[in-house]
Design a protein around this motif. Structure first.
Motif, mmCIF file in Angstrom:
data_model
loop_
_atom_site.group_PDB
_atom_site.id
_atom_site.type_symbol
_atom_site.label_atom_id
_atom_site.label_comp_id
_atom_site.label_asym_id
_atom_site.label_seq_id
_atom_site.Cartn_x
_atom_site.Cartn_y
_atom_site.Cartn_z
ATOM 1 N N GLU A 8 -1.084 -2.100 2.188
ATOM 2 C CA GLU A 8 -1.104 -3.305 3.013
ATOM 3 C C GLU A 8 -0.135 -3.121 4.174
ATOM 4 O O GLU A 8 0.933 -2.525 4.011
ATOM 5 C CB GLU A 8 -0.667 -4.509 2.166
ATOM 6 C CG GLU A 8 -0.469 -5.780 2.937
ATOM 7 C CD GLU A 8 0.255 -6.862 2.130
ATOM 8 O OE1 GLU A 8 0.426 -7.953 2.687
ATOM 9 O OE2 GLU A 8 0.661 -6.604 0.988
ATOM 10 N N ILE A 9 -0.515 -3.631 5.335
ATOM 11 C CA ILE A 9 0.401 -3.652 6.475
ATOM 12 C C ILE A 9 0.810 -5.096 6.682
ATOM 13 O O ILE A 9 -0.034 -5.994 6.761
ATOM 14 C CB ILE A 9 -0.248 -3.073 7.737
ATOM 15 C CG1 ILE A 9 -0.573 -1.600 7.501
ATOM 16 C CG2 ILE A 9 0.688 -3.237 8.942
ATOM 17 C CD1 ILE A 9 -1.260 -0.910 8.641
ATOM 18 N N ARG A 10 2.129 -5.301 6.752
ATOM 19 C CA ARG A 10 2.659 -6.649 6.939
ATOM 20 C C ARG A 10 3.907 -6.584 7.799
ATOM 21 O O ARG A 10 4.469 -5.503 8.028
ATOM 22 C CB ARG A 10 2.965 -7.305 5.594
ATOM 23 C CG ARG A 10 4.013 -6.574 4.787
ATOM 24 C CD ARG A 10 4.578 -7.439 3.671
ATOM 25 N NE ARG A 10 5.463 -6.712 2.784
ATOM 26 C CZ ARG A 10 6.723 -6.377 3.053
ATOM 27 N NH1 ARG A 10 7.268 -6.674 4.222
ATOM 28 N NH2 ARG A 10 7.450 -5.723 2.160
ATOM 29 N N VAL B 59 5.493 -2.871 8.254
ATOM 30 C CA VAL B 59 5.609 -1.847 7.222
ATOM 31 C C VAL B 59 4.254 -1.685 6.551
ATOM 32 O O VAL B 59 3.472 -2.636 6.466
ATOM 33 C CB VAL B 59 6.687 -2.192 6.168
ATOM 34 C CG1 VAL B 59 8.084 -2.045 6.738
ATOM 35 C CG2 VAL B 59 6.480 -3.582 5.581
ATOM 36 N N ALA B 60 3.996 -0.477 6.099
ATOM 37 C CA ALA B 60 2.855 -0.191 5.237
ATOM 38 C C ALA B 60 3.420 -0.111 3.834
ATOM 39 O O ALA B 60 4.357 0.658 3.583
ATOM 40 C CB ALA B 60 2.187 1.120 5.641
ATOM 41 N N VAL B 61 2.887 -0.930 2.932
ATOM 42 C CA VAL B 61 3.431 -0.998 1.588
ATOM 43 C C VAL B 61 2.348 -0.772 0.540
ATOM 44 O O VAL B 61 1.180 -1.090 0.752
ATOM 45 C CB VAL B 61 4.140 -2.351 1.316
ATOM 46 C CG1 VAL B 61 5.355 -2.526 2.213
ATOM 47 C CG2 VAL B 61 3.188 -3.514 1.479
ATOM 48 N N ASP B 62 2.768 -0.203 -0.558
ATOM 49 C CA ASP B 62 1.947 -0.055 -1.752
ATOM 50 C C ASP B 62 2.699 -0.835 -2.822
ATOM 51 O O ASP B 62 3.649 -0.322 -3.410
ATOM 52 C CB ASP B 62 1.815 1.421 -2.099
ATOM 53 C CG ASP B 62 0.919 1.671 -3.303
ATOM 54 O OD1 ASP B 62 0.465 0.697 -3.922
ATOM 55 O OD2 ASP B 62 0.682 2.853 -3.612
ATOM 56 N N GLY B 63 2.329 -2.095 -2.998
ATOM 57 C CA GLY B 63 3.107 -2.966 -3.876
ATOM 58 C C GLY B 63 4.432 -3.288 -3.219
ATOM 59 O O GLY B 63 4.466 -3.866 -2.140
ATOM 60 N N LEU C 70 5.951 2.574 2.523
ATOM 61 C CA LEU C 70 5.443 3.925 2.759
ATOM 62 C C LEU C 70 5.655 4.389 4.192
ATOM 63 O O LEU C 70 5.698 5.587 4.464
ATOM 64 C CB LEU C 70 3.945 3.977 2.441
ATOM 65 C CG LEU C 70 3.525 3.495 1.062
ATOM 66 C CD1 LEU C 70 2.011 3.461 0.961
ATOM 67 C CD2 LEU C 70 4.140 4.367 -0.016
ATOM 68 N N GLY C 71 5.742 3.439 5.106
ATOM 69 C CA GLY C 71 5.900 3.765 6.517
ATOM 70 C C GLY C 71 6.189 2.511 7.303
ATOM 71 O O GLY C 71 6.091 1.389 6.776
#
Length: 161
Positions: free
Chosen positions: A4-6, A52-56, A60-61
């Protein structure tokens, strides 16, 4: 989990700083000083529109974007990107890049200009080219790479209209 990007928050900074510091220390992609404190790095990165790009709960970036120049240059956007070395190969850079292009379009920017893509950063060069950016000039020897010595900085451009 899906990536997800937030919008980034202050609570994300410790995770961002971990890979920010590693990427800067690597000496291949950013001209930031090597000895930045966490607060100094946050002051440079956590400005304008930061995502941010997040996995949970794992960051991640991250990307930051906004106008390339103030005033009469503010119709052209720019952005910077960092992907955690642990997340490379998962498409995080592409997701952040696609988000960046969409965001700039939605905000009414006429174009996006990257001022300093290191020419030996082949992953970034390939990604931006695949998203439609083109090199409009290269400043020879403008970046001191740890591994390659003096290399060029490419100016890349994507018209949005």
């Amino acid at each position: 989990m899906d990536i997800e990007i937030r919008a980034a928050t202050a609570a994300d900074w410790p995770q961002i700083h971990e890979f920010f510091a590693d990427i800067v220390a690597d000496g291949e992609t950013y001209a930031y000083p090597d000895d930045l404190t966490s607060d100094e790095a946050a002051a440079l990165w956590m400005q304008d529109h930061v995502v941010v790009a997040v996995d949970g709960v794992t960051v991640l970036g991250s990307a930051k974007m906004g106008p390339n120049r103030p005033g009469r240059g503010s119709h052209v956007g720019t952005a910077s990107f960092m992907v955690s070395p642990a997340a490379r190969g998962r498409g995080v850079g592409r997701l952040l890049g696609e988000y960046c292009v969409t965001w700039h379009r939605e905000q009414g920017f006429a174009a996006i200009q990257f001022n300093a893509v290191v020419e030996t950063n082949t992953a970034a060069m390939a990604l931006w080219t695949s998203l439609g950016f083109r090199v409009i000039g290269t400043v020879p020897g403008a970046f001191r790479s740890r591994r390659h010595g003096y290399v060029g900085l490419c100016v890349m451009h994507l018209p949005l209209s």
